[in-house]
Design a protein around this motif. Structure first.
Motif, short mmCIF file in Angstrom:
data_model
loop_
_atom_site.label_atom_id
_atom_site.label_comp_id
_atom_site.label_asym_id
_atom_site.label_seq_id
_atom_site.Cartn_x
_atom_site.Cartn_y
_atom_site.Cartn_z
N LEU A 425 -35.99 -43.58 42.84
CA LEU A 425 -35.18 -43.09 41.73
C LEU A 425 -34.43 -41.86 42.25
N LEU A 426 -33.09 -41.98 42.31
CA LEU A 426 -32.26 -40.90 42.86
C LEU A 426 -31.74 -40.02 41.72
N CYS A 427 -32.11 -38.72 41.73
CA CYS A 427 -31.65 -37.74 40.75
C CYS A 427 -30.74 -36.74 41.47
N GLU A 428 -29.49 -36.65 41.06
CA GLU A 428 -28.53 -35.74 41.69
C GLU A 428 -28.11 -34.66 40.70
N ILE A 429 -28.26 -33.37 41.12
CA ILE A 429 -27.83 -32.23 40.31
C ILE A 429 -26.65 -31.59 41.05
N ASP A 480 -23.89 -28.25 50.51
CA ASP A 480 -22.72 -27.63 49.90
C ASP A 480 -21.57 -28.61 49.94
N LEU A 481 -20.81 -28.70 48.85
CA LEU A 481 -19.64 -29.56 48.77
C LEU A 481 -18.43 -28.78 49.26
N LEU A 482 -17.60 -29.39 50.09
CA LEU A 482 -16.47 -28.72 50.72
C LEU A 482 -15.16 -29.38 50.30
N THR A 483 -14.11 -28.55 50.25
CA THR A 483 -12.76 -29.07 50.00
C THR A 483 -12.17 -29.56 51.30
N GLU A 484 -10.93 -30.07 51.24
CA GLU A 484 -10.28 -30.56 52.45
C GLU A 484 -10.02 -29.44 53.45
N ASP A 485 -9.81 -28.19 52.96
CA ASP A 485 -9.60 -27.07 53.88
C ASP A 485 -10.91 -26.34 54.21
N ASN A 486 -12.05 -27.07 54.04
CA ASN A 486 -13.37 -26.59 54.46
C ASN A 486 -13.84 -25.37 53.66
N LYS A 487 -13.48 -25.30 52.39
CA LYS A 487 -13.98 -24.24 51.50
C LYS A 487 -15.03 -24.84 50.57
N THR A 488 -15.98 -23.97 50.21
CA THR A 488 -17.08 -24.44 49.35
C THR A 488 -16.58 -24.63 47.92
N LYS A 489 -16.93 -25.80 47.36
CA LYS A 489 -16.54 -26.06 45.96
C LYS A 489 -17.74 -26.41 45.08
N GLY A 490 -18.95 -26.21 45.60
CA GLY A 490 -20.12 -26.47 44.78
C GLY A 490 -21.33 -26.88 45.62
N THR A 491 -22.39 -27.31 44.93
CA THR A 491 -23.65 -27.70 45.56
C THR A 491 -24.15 -29.00 44.95
N ARG A 492 -24.77 -29.85 45.80
CA ARG A 492 -25.38 -31.09 45.29
C ARG A 492 -26.81 -31.18 45.80
N VAL A 493 -27.73 -31.34 44.87
CA VAL A 493 -29.15 -31.57 45.19
C VAL A 493 -29.42 -33.07 44.98
N SER A 494 -29.95 -33.73 46.03
CA SER A 494 -30.33 -35.16 45.94
C SER A 494 -31.85 -35.24 45.99
N LEU A 495 -32.44 -35.62 44.88
CA LEU A 495 -33.91 -35.69 44.76
C LEU A 495 -34.33 -37.16 44.71
N TYR A 496 -35.16 -37.60 45.70
CA TYR A 496 -35.64 -38.98 45.77
C TYR A 496 -37.09 -39.02 45.28
N LEU A 497 -37.31 -39.77 44.21
CA LEU A 497 -38.64 -39.93 43.63
C LEU A 497 -39.05 -41.40 43.65
N PRO A 498 -40.35 -41.70 43.63
CA PRO A 498 -40.77 -43.11 43.53
C PRO A 498 -40.36 -43.69 42.18
N TYR A 499 -39.85 -44.92 42.21
CA TYR A 499 -39.40 -45.59 40.97
C TYR A 499 -40.64 -46.21 40.31
N ILE A 500 -41.14 -45.54 39.26
CA ILE A 500 -42.35 -46.00 38.57
C ILE A 500 -41.97 -46.35 37.14
N SER A 501 -42.33 -47.57 36.72
CA SER A 501 -42.02 -48.02 35.36
C SER A 501 -43.32 -48.32 34.64
N ALA A 502 -43.41 -47.84 33.39
CA ALA A 502 -44.60 -48.09 32.58
C ALA A 502 -44.50 -49.40 31.83
N ALA A 503 -43.36 -50.10 31.94
CA ALA A 503 -43.16 -51.35 31.20
C ALA A 503 -44.02 -52.45 31.79
#
Length: 503
Positions: A425-429, A480-503
């Motif tokens: 389960l991929l959670c991106e902030i 860090d997210l970069l623009t075309e001229d290599n400037k910072t435009k933000g941050t992305r966190v990629s969190l990988y969790l086990p895909y668990i379903s209670a169904a």
């Protein structure tokens, strides 16, 4: 002994003479006799040498009878040497070369019976006993038919002579009535010849009876031999059955002992593994609970609660009663949900997102700068049935608000996306702030920076414990997210969790 030496000397002389004159057929017969003599003397090497010379002539000249005799002779030598497999091979070659000549097949079938008796193959012995009997009966029948034909021809000839003689006598009687004495003598002569013919017929009948008697004797011997073979086969079968029964009992007991030993070993191993697993599970649960408590202590820090209370007090002073009551209610719900979640290993994705929403709503009231947030959950996911570790997203959202948007008054955005990827389960902030690594390089350590580092370390420790307990590969990355001229435009966190379903 001396006669044998003279006989061998004569054969050697004949071999030398025939070799010189080139009479290969007679030479092959001499070689065959020499082979038989050496076989009787048990000199098998020389016996094989001369019999192979006979075989060479038979194959070269195309004389099937010579080839058959040679192959049979070689097989007999190997039989005397107790090399029964080689003997059987040569006997079969001899049978094939005989081309159904009964007189040649008879000794081969007789040796088959002896050979298969040595090999303890009663079925094959019985087969060739019947074949030998049938061949012998056939030969006897042919001889009998030939003898009867010869007698019939002789009888017909004598009968014809008698009729001619009678006619002559009658003619003589008509022409020479006076010559009665001569006629009487002729009649006496004919009677004498008839007596001889009858005597000859009687003698031949006796000989035929003797042949029939010999045939019956051979049949009796074959029956006796068959009975003996059948008796041996029954004894052999009983012996095999006894051995099979004993072997079955031994194998059964061995399997029983082995099964019991394996069962005890497996049971002891399983108990040890279960005890070890229980101990490991208890230790991991303890570690996970400690990590949860550390995370809760970090997330519910007094500074955050104090600021929220100050925000409520400020709203009350400004007579913004409804907003203050709403903030107080959200704070109460947030604390309640956090405390409820920390007693569980997993909570629903729906509850986790509810905690994050309450937290971000409260933070929007606290800070002067404004920010907006968006949460997108993939349509294929059921938030109520999908399970995640409790309070796993809040620390990353907190980093974006406190550090990503520091020094920015407006235009701040937070995007949370959740979707399945393979078995995870991929959670991106994602935020559009100053950047995680760029912000750390631009600022000196301030109050709260260590807490942020501690929060990320606690998440990493929690994921390590979860991976050990569930044999998974949970992890997170921050870029860090970069623009075309290599400037910072933000941050992305990629969190990988086990895909668990209670169904």
């Amino acid at each position: 002994m001396k006669d044998r030496e003279n006989y061998l000397e004569t054969l050697y002389q004949a071999e030398e003479v025939l070799t010189n004159v080139g009479n290969e057929y007679t030479l092959s017969l001499v070689n065959s006799r020499l082979s038989e003599e050496y076989k009787r003397a048990q000199d098998y090497d020389k016996a094989l040498f001369y019999m192979n010379k006979t075989l060479e002539y038979g194959e070269k000249s195309g004389a099937h009878s010579v080839t058959t005799v040679a192959l049979h002779g070689i097989g007999s030598v190997y039989y005397d040497l107790h090399d029964y497999a080689t003997a059987l091979d040569y006997f079969r070659k001899a049978e094939k070369a005989a081309l159904n000549q009964k007189i040649l097949l008879k000794p081969i079938f007789r040796d088959y019976i002896l050979l298969f008796g040595r090999l303890n193959e009663p079925d094959s012995v019985e087969k060739y006993v019947y074949a030998y009997q049938a061949l012998n009966d056939s030969l006897v029948s042919e001889k009998t038919i030939q003898a009867v034909a010869d007698l019939q021809a002789k009888y017909d000839s004598e009968k014809q002579e008698k009729e001619i003689a009678i006619l002559n006598l009658e003619n003589e009687k008509i022409e020479h009535e006076l010559d009665q004495l001569s006629q009487k003598n002729q009649i006496d002569l004919l009677n004498y010849r008839q007596s001889r013919i009858e005597n000859e017929n009687f003698r031949q009948s006796i000989e035929l009876a003797k042949v029939e008697q010999e045939s019956q004797k051979s049949r009796i011997e074959v029956l006796i031999l068959n009975e003996e073979i059948h008796k041996q086969a029954l004894e052999h079968e009983k012996k095999i059955q006894r051995l099979m029964y004993i072997g079955f009992v031994i194998i059964f007991l061995a399997l029983l002992v082995t099964t019991y030993s394996l069962s005890l070993w497996y049971r002891n191993k399983k108990k040890k593994e279960e005890a070890q697993l229980k101990q490991t599970a208890a230790e991991l649960s303890r570690q996970l609970m400690e990590t949860h408590m550390k995370a809760l202590n970090f997330q519910l820090n007094p500074h955050f609660i104090f600021n929220c209370v100050q925000t409520v007090e400020y709203l009350l002073k400004e007579s913004r009663t409804e907003e203050s009551m709403d903030s107080l209610k959200k704070l109460s719900n947030l604390i309640r949900l956090m405390l409820e979640s920390m007693s569980k290993k997993e909570i629903s994705l729906e509850q986790e997102l509810k905690i994050v929403r309450l937290y971000m709503d409260l933070e929007k009231k606290r800070y002067i700068m404004s920010f907006n947030y968006t949460i997108k959950v993939d349509d294929t996911l059921d938030p109520e049935a999908t399970l995640v570790p409790p309070l796993i997203l809040q620390p990353f959202v907190e980093n974006s608000i406190k550090h990503g948007f520091a020094g920015r008054d407006k235009g701040n955005e937070i995007l949370i996306t959740i979707h399945p990827e393979h078995n995870n389960l991929l959670c991106e902030i994602t935020d559009n702030g100053v950047g995680f690594f760029a912000g750390r390089q631009a600022k000196a350590p301030v109050s709260g920076y260590k807490k942020e580092s501690l929060g990320l370390k606690l998440i990493r420790d929690r994921l390590n414990v979860i991976n050990q307990m569930n044999n998974t590969c949970s992890s997170f990355t921050i870029v860090d997210l970069l623009t075309e001229d290599n400037k910072t435009k933000g941050t992305r966190v990629s969190l990988y969790l086990p895909y668990i379903s209670a169904a």
